[in-house]
Motif scaffolding. Structure first.
Motif, PDB file in Angstrom:
ATOM      1  N   HIS A  86      -5.812  -1.146  -6.612  1.00 32.94           N
ATOM      2  CA  HIS A  86      -6.307  -0.853  -7.960  1.00 32.94           C
ATOM      3  C   HIS A  86      -7.205  -1.973  -8.488  1.00 32.94           C
ATOM      4  O   HIS A  86      -8.198  -1.709  -9.149  1.00 32.94           O
ATOM      5  N   LEU A  87      -6.872  -3.202  -8.170  1.00 35.54           N
ATOM      6  CA  LEU A  87      -7.682  -4.336  -8.623  1.00 35.54           C
ATOM      7  C   LEU A  87      -9.045  -4.383  -7.946  1.00 35.54           C
ATOM      8  O   LEU A  87     -10.065  -4.626  -8.587  1.00 35.54           O
ATOM      9  N   PRO A 134      -0.526  -1.082  -3.645  1.00 36.67           N
ATOM     10  CA  PRO A 134      -1.239  -0.234  -4.615  1.00 36.67           C
ATOM     11  C   PRO A 134      -1.866  -1.041  -5.746  1.00 36.67           C
ATOM     12  O   PRO A 134      -2.936  -0.692  -6.232  1.00 36.67           O
ATOM     13  N   LEU A 135      -1.214  -2.117  -6.148  1.00 31.94           N
ATOM     14  CA  LEU A 135      -1.777  -2.951  -7.214  1.00 31.94           C
ATOM     15  C   LEU A 135      -3.046  -3.657  -6.750  1.00 31.94           C
ATOM     16  O   LEU A 135      -4.039  -3.732  -7.477  1.00 31.94           O
ATOM     17  N   VAL A 136      -3.022  -4.159  -5.535  1.00 30.58           N
ATOM     18  CA  VAL A 136      -4.210  -4.812  -4.972  1.00 30.58           C
ATOM     19  C   VAL A 136      -5.344  -3.800  -4.826  1.00 30.58           C
ATOM     20  O   VAL A 136      -6.501  -4.097  -5.157  1.00 30.58           O
ATOM     21  N   LEU A 150       3.146  -4.253  -3.555  1.00 29.15           N
ATOM     22  CA  LEU A 150       1.932  -4.878  -4.062  1.00 29.15           C
ATOM     23  C   LEU A 150       0.645  -4.196  -3.591  1.00 29.15           C
ATOM     24  O   LEU A 150      -0.394  -4.325  -4.252  1.00 29.15           O
TER      25      LEU A 150
END
Length: 149
Positions: A69-70, A65-67, A63
């Motif tokens: 990116h957000l 990298p997703l955080v 998670l």
């Protein structure tokens, strides 16, 4: 020059390394466990009573990298235009998995935690996998590329 080298800064590398070291130290102090990703993942798949912390650890890896990116989309490094085919990445991942089983650990377990504990076994493992990686990159970039031309 590739995109990844243009995005490299010694400060981000230093910060990233410090965070990895801090996380590995925290896991060892709080949980008494070495932050070897392959061992943590293997235990998640086969250790019935020891799954909660392993799940949280792996979920954090997936998670993060997703955080990033957000909340900070400009900080990520874009994939190069000549990124390998997904099948090649899958094959590479499987080969890395086989190597981690043969070495009884992965780059995080041996390279980060084992070397920090002055383990000779980890030193040997790191020398083998880094030497192999250097050799494969050399062959792919110079040996195979020259044969295809």
């Amino acid at each position: 020059m590739s995109i990844a080298w243009q995005a490299f800064t010694p400060w981000s590398a230093l910060a990233g390394g410090a965070l990895i070291g801090l996380a590995a130290t925290a896991l060892l102090l709080v949980n008494g466990r070495v932050a070897g990703i392959s061992g943590i993942l293997a235990g998640l798949l086969r250790a019935p009573g020891d799954r909660a912390w392993r799940f949280v650890f792996v979920a954090g890896l997936l998670l993060a990298p997703l955080v990033l990116h957000l909340f900070a989309p400009g900080l990520g490094v874009p994939a190069p235009a000549d990124a390998p085919d997904a099948r090649l990445l899958l094959l590479a991942g499987l080969l890395v998995g086989v190597g981690t089983r043969l070495a009884n650990g992965c780059t995080s377990g041996h390279g980060v935690c084992g070397l920090a504990r002055l383990s000779l076994r980890s030193l040997a493992a790191v020398a083998v996998f880094m030497g192999t990686a250097i050799g494969v990159v050399f062959l792919v970039r110079h040996g195979l590329a020259g044969a295809a031309a």
